[in-house]
Design a protein around this motif. Structure first.
Motif, short mmCIF file in Angstrom:
data_model
loop_
_atom_site.label_atom_id
_atom_site.label_comp_id
_atom_site.label_asym_id
_atom_site.label_seq_id
_atom_site.Cartn_x
_atom_site.Cartn_y
_atom_site.Cartn_z
N ASP A 38 0.82 -1.22 0.00
CA ASP A 38 0.00 0.00 0.00
C ASP A 38 0.86 1.27 0.00
O ASP A 38 0.40 2.33 0.41
CB ASP A 38 -0.94 0.01 1.22
CG ASP A 38 -1.96 -1.10 1.18
OD1 ASP A 38 -2.42 -1.44 0.07
OD2 ASP A 38 -2.30 -1.63 2.25
N MET A 39 2.09 1.16 -0.47
CA MET A 39 3.02 2.28 -0.42
C MET A 39 2.51 3.51 -1.19
O MET A 39 2.70 4.64 -0.74
CB MET A 39 4.40 1.88 -0.96
CG MET A 39 5.43 3.01 -0.89
SD MET A 39 5.67 3.72 0.76
CE MET A 39 6.63 2.43 1.52
N ASP A 40 1.86 3.33 -2.34
CA ASP A 40 1.35 4.48 -3.08
C ASP A 40 0.38 5.30 -2.23
O ASP A 40 0.44 6.53 -2.19
CB ASP A 40 0.67 4.06 -4.39
CG ASP A 40 1.66 3.52 -5.42
OD1 ASP A 40 2.88 3.76 -5.26
OD2 ASP A 40 1.21 2.88 -6.38
N ALA A 41 -0.52 4.61 -1.55
CA ALA A 41 -1.47 5.29 -0.68
C ALA A 41 -0.74 5.96 0.48
O ALA A 41 -1.05 7.11 0.85
CB ALA A 41 -2.52 4.31 -0.15
N ALA A 42 0.25 5.28 1.06
CA ALA A 42 1.02 5.84 2.18
C ALA A 42 1.74 7.11 1.75
O ALA A 42 1.77 8.11 2.48
CB ALA A 42 2.00 4.81 2.71
N GLU A 43 2.31 7.10 0.54
CA GLU A 43 3.00 8.29 0.04
C GLU A 43 2.03 9.44 -0.19
O GLU A 43 2.34 10.60 0.11
CB GLU A 43 3.77 7.97 -1.24
CG GLU A 43 4.98 7.11 -0.99
CD GLU A 43 5.73 6.74 -2.26
OE1 GLU A 43 6.96 6.87 -2.26
OE2 GLU A 43 5.07 6.34 -3.26
N ALA A 44 0.85 9.14 -0.69
CA ALA A 44 -0.16 10.18 -0.92
C ALA A 44 -0.60 10.80 0.41
O ALA A 44 -0.73 12.02 0.54
CB ALA A 44 -1.36 9.62 -1.68
N VAL A 45 -0.82 9.97 1.41
CA VAL A 45 -1.20 10.45 2.74
C VAL A 45 -0.08 11.31 3.32
O VAL A 45 -0.32 12.40 3.85
CB VAL A 45 -1.54 9.27 3.67
CG1 VAL A 45 -1.59 9.68 5.12
CG2 VAL A 45 -2.87 8.63 3.24
N ALA A 46 1.15 10.84 3.20
CA ALA A 46 2.31 11.60 3.72
C ALA A 46 2.41 12.96 3.04
O ALA A 46 2.63 13.98 3.71
CB ALA A 46 3.59 10.80 3.53
#
Length: 186
Positions: A38-46
């Protein structure tokens, strides 16, 4: 001004963050707990949080953790995660179908709970419909509007009085408006 990803801090500055008593640190830092898929979502949240002047810890940029992971150094991985959690004030768990297969997310939540961190979790769009039971007892975020509210709450923790323009909800264009505003908060 924007927040930073504290995983990018290195050298002497990193040592200061890791050894700082977080209770006396007024700057909010959100540890983003997620399954690596889920790294793409984590990067967007960050990115969103940092654009709102909120510091984050996102593991992808932690060179030491990445090295320990590549070496399959279990103790080094645990030490890196614990150091990151110690210098964070909050943890945000991103929940997806993949999360239930993570060994690290429950560990991070448990360690955070023991450290009396503020815990929140967010459902990722298009994934699971509900939170695991151990997350239901904490703050839950189920929509983009709830996430924006969460970010605004974190922002207020860093600057409880905000800026004059932000709290007034209008442009303060002359001194009498400014005086009127100041009297309202005193």
């Amino acid at each position: 001004m924007a927040g930073i990803n504290r995983a990018l801090i290195s050298g002497y500055d990193r040592i200061i963050y890791e050894n700082k008593d977080i209770q006396n640190n007024s700057k909010v830092c959100v540890f983003i707990s997620h399954k690596s898929s889920d790294m793409d979502a984590a990067e967007a949240v960050a990115r969103y949080l940092m654009q709102n002047n909120i510091d984050v810890y996102l593991d992808k940029k932690d060179a030491d953790l990445q090295k320990k992971t590549k070496e399959k150094d279990a103790q080094g991985i645990v030490d890196s995660i614990e150091k990151a959690l110690k210098c964070s004030t909050h943890i945000l768990v991103l929940v997806s179908d993949q999360t239930k297969e993570s060994w690290w997310v429950p560990y991070e939540v448990g360690y955070s709970k023991k450290g009396k961190k503020k815990i929140a979790s967010a459902l990722l769009v298009g994934y699971v419909d509900d939170f695991p039971d151990y997350l239901k007892i904490e703050e839950t975020i189920k929509s983009p509007d709830e996430f924006k509210t969460y970010a605004q709450k974190l922002k207020r923790l860093d600057a409880p009085y905000g800026t004059l323009f932000e709290n007034a909800g209008q442009n303060v264009s002359n001194p009498s408006e400014l005086e009127s505003y100041i009297r309202r908060i005193v």
